[in-house]
Design a protein around this motif. Structure first.
Motif, PDB file in Angstrom:
ATOM      1  N   VAL A 122       0.462  -1.165   0.166  1.00 11.67           N
ATOM      2  CA  VAL A 122      -0.163   0.121   0.094  1.00 11.67           C
ATOM      3  C   VAL A 122       0.615   1.268  -0.064  1.00 11.67           C
ATOM      4  O   VAL A 122       0.616   2.546  -0.733  1.00 11.67           O
ATOM      5  CB  VAL A 122      -1.155   0.139   1.594  1.00 11.67           C
ATOM      6  N   ILE A 123       1.841   1.382   0.619  1.00 21.74           N
ATOM      7  CA  ILE A 123       2.240   2.563   0.828  1.00 21.74           C
ATOM      8  C   ILE A 123       3.510   2.324  -0.717  1.00 21.74           C
ATOM      9  O   ILE A 123       3.437   4.055  -1.458  1.00 21.74           O
ATOM     10  CB  ILE A 123       4.108   2.270   1.366  1.00 21.74           C
ATOM     11  N   LEU A 124       3.552   1.688  -1.293  1.00 23.16           N
ATOM     12  CA  LEU A 124       4.166   2.054  -2.796  1.00 23.16           C
ATOM     13  C   LEU A 124       2.935   2.347  -3.149  1.00 23.16           C
ATOM     14  O   LEU A 124       3.117   2.845  -4.495  1.00 23.16           O
ATOM     15  CB  LEU A 124       4.844   0.299  -3.251  1.00 23.16           C
ATOM     16  N   PHE A 125       1.412   1.943  -3.324  1.00 22.68           N
ATOM     17  CA  PHE A 125       0.748   2.435  -4.490  1.00 22.68           C
ATOM     18  C   PHE A 125       0.548   3.813  -4.136  1.00 22.68           C
ATOM     19  O   PHE A 125       0.006   4.259  -5.325  1.00 22.68           O
ATOM     20  CB  PHE A 125      -0.494   1.096  -3.584  1.00 22.68           C
ATOM     21  N   VAL A 126       0.196   4.263  -2.249  1.00 22.89           N
ATOM     22  CA  VAL A 126       0.323   5.462  -2.140  1.00 22.89           C
ATOM     23  C   VAL A 126       1.494   6.793  -2.910  1.00 22.89           C
ATOM     24  O   VAL A 126       0.944   7.948  -3.149  1.00 22.89           O
ATOM     25  CB  VAL A 126       0.068   5.203  -0.515  1.00 22.89           C
ATOM     26  N   LEU A 127       2.391   5.728  -2.636  1.00 19.59           N
ATOM     27  CA  LEU A 127       3.345   7.205  -3.223  1.00 19.59           C
ATOM     28  C   LEU A 127       3.498   7.395  -4.218  1.00 19.59           C
ATOM     29  O   LEU A 127       3.257   8.047  -5.145  1.00 19.59           O
ATOM     30  CB  LEU A 127       5.336   6.437  -2.581  1.00 19.59           C
ATOM     31  N   SER A 128       3.093   6.224  -5.509  1.00 22.76           N
ATOM     32  CA  SER A 128       2.963   6.506  -7.399  1.00 22.76           C
ATOM     33  C   SER A 128       2.015   7.142  -7.241  1.00 22.76           C
ATOM     34  O   SER A 128       1.935   7.736  -8.156  1.00 22.76           O
ATOM     35  CB  SER A 128       2.709   5.018  -7.342  1.00 22.76           C
ATOM     36  N   ASN A 129       0.496   7.588  -6.656  1.00 20.82           N
ATOM     37  CA  ASN A 129      -0.562   8.011  -7.183  1.00 20.82           C
ATOM     38  C   ASN A 129       0.165   9.307  -6.960  1.00 20.82           C
ATOM     39  O   ASN A 129      -0.643  10.012  -7.493  1.00 20.82           O
ATOM     40  CB  ASN A 129      -1.447   7.369  -5.778  1.00 20.82           C
ATOM     41  N   LEU A 130       0.213   9.452  -5.854  1.00 18.22           N
ATOM     42  CA  LEU A 130       1.385  10.705  -5.630  1.00 18.22           C
ATOM     43  C   LEU A 130       1.675  11.506  -6.109  1.00 18.22           C
ATOM     44  O   LEU A 130       1.308  12.801  -6.639  1.00 18.22           O
ATOM     45  CB  LEU A 130       1.427  11.079  -3.042  1.00 18.22           C
ATOM     46  N   LEU A 131       3.016  10.269  -6.476  1.00 14.67           N
ATOM     47  CA  LEU A 131       3.614  10.948  -7.609  1.00 14.67           C
ATOM     48  C   LEU A 131       3.428  11.727  -9.021  1.00 14.67           C
ATOM     49  O   LEU A 131       3.430  12.344  -9.400  1.00 14.67           O
ATOM     50  CB  LEU A 131       5.338  10.493  -7.443  1.00 14.67           C
ATOM     51  N   HIS A 132       1.829  10.598  -9.482  1.00 13.42           N
ATOM     52  CA  HIS A 132       1.288  10.812 -10.478  1.00 13.42           C
ATOM     53  C   HIS A 132       0.269  12.239 -10.521  1.00 13.42           C
ATOM     54  O   HIS A 132       0.226  12.596 -11.140  1.00 13.42           O
ATOM     55  CB  HIS A 132       0.587   9.378 -10.751  1.00 13.42           C
TER      56      HIS A 132
END
Length: 300
Positions: A122-132
């Motif tokens: 989930v950390i990797l998923f949320v990080l990707s969304n924030l950067l996107h």
């Protein structure tokens, strides 16, 4: 090992395939409200419940956050060194950076490594969304796109961001919650994973695969840039052994469908980006089994 690989890969592609078949048979079916509910309710519930059930000490996971940031941003930087006459720079680098960590990544990683790794996933998923929704939109708006300037702040309105912050606060401050609240969030979150895969199949049937040579060339470059970024992250950062397989799958994922949607909004060659996204997902039929096999070996 081969049976384990099949148990992980086949269910994922089966649900995507069913979504594609449904999308073909029910062409024009209105599924927008379901996708909206998944983005605004079910996936945030998954994020919150995962972080509460599998609490993370955020300070101890900073190397994972740093590695996740590196494998997202560095491929874009590397691809920006290339000059292709047939595609704009923003349209080239956005799919290189932002992979399908949601629809495909979460189900694959959970099946491969179990729910005990859901917090890190989930950390990797949320990080990707924030950067996107921050770096990605900045790149598009800086490229002369026609999107609204207000959309660069969309990431602040992301329910997933606030669900992640709430989950981290509850877990790290040890705030007691009623059992029924956690169970309800977990139950809602369980809807998100199959819906992600099903919606991915439907979305893929809505596009057409043109610019085939460009799509293949770009996706092979993305995989190469992702592999180099992963190697650099492993070399530079003190990563736990269980994080390396997660990052390995992350860089092998196809480009996110959201890249096409944002490029369409900003009028940044959406037809070519759609071809790259579709081509990457077609190529993933070969790439994903190899990446899962490698990740399982790295995970011991």
């Amino acid at each position: 090992m081969f049976a384990t690989l099949l148990d992980i890969v086949i269910p994922v592609f089966a649900v995507v395939g069913l979504g594609a078949l449904y999308g073909r048979l029910r062409a024009g079916a209105e599924l927008g409200y379901i996708n909206r509910a998944n983005i605004e309710l079910f996936t945030p519930a998954l994020v919150f419940s995962a972080l509460v059930k599998y609490p993370l000490a955020l300070g101890e996971h900073l190397p994972l956050v740093a590695a996740g940031t590196l494998v997202i941003l560095l491929p874009g930087l590397l691809l920006s060194l290339f000059r292709f006459k047939e595609i704009a720079r923003a349209a080239l680098i956005l799919p290189a950076m932002f992979r399908n960590t949601g629809n495909l990544g979460i189900p694959l990683m959970v099946l491969a490594f179990g729910e005990q790794e859901l917090g890190a996933i989930v950390i990797l998923f949320v990080l990707s969304n924030l950067l996107h929704f921050s770096v990605g939109i900045f790149i598009l708006s800086s490229s002369g796109g026609q999107g609204s300037s207000d959309s660069r702040w969309l990431w602040l309105r992301s329910p997933m961001l606030w669900a992640a912050l709430a989950g981290l606060l509850v877990a790290n401050l040890q705030i007691p919650l009623p059992g029924y609240m956690v169970t309800s969030a977990s139950l809602l979150g369980q809807l998100s994973v199959p819906l992600m895969l099903f919606a991915l199949g439907i979305r893929l049937m809505e596009g057409e695969l043109g610019h085939l040579g460009l799509a293949l060339k770009c996706n092979l470059l993305y995989l190469l840039a992702g592999g180099l970024s992963l190697a650099l992250a492993v070399w530079l950062l003190p990563l736990r052994p269980e994080w390396i397989p997660l990052l390995t799958l992350s860089v092998a994922l196809p480009p996110a469908v959201l890249n096409y949607m944002l490029c369409e909004q900003y009028q940044c060659q959406p037809d070519k980006v759609a071809s790259i996204v579709l081509g990457g997902n077609a190529l993933s039929v070969l790439v994903i089994p190899l990446a899962v096999w490698l990740a399982l070996h790295l995970g011991g």
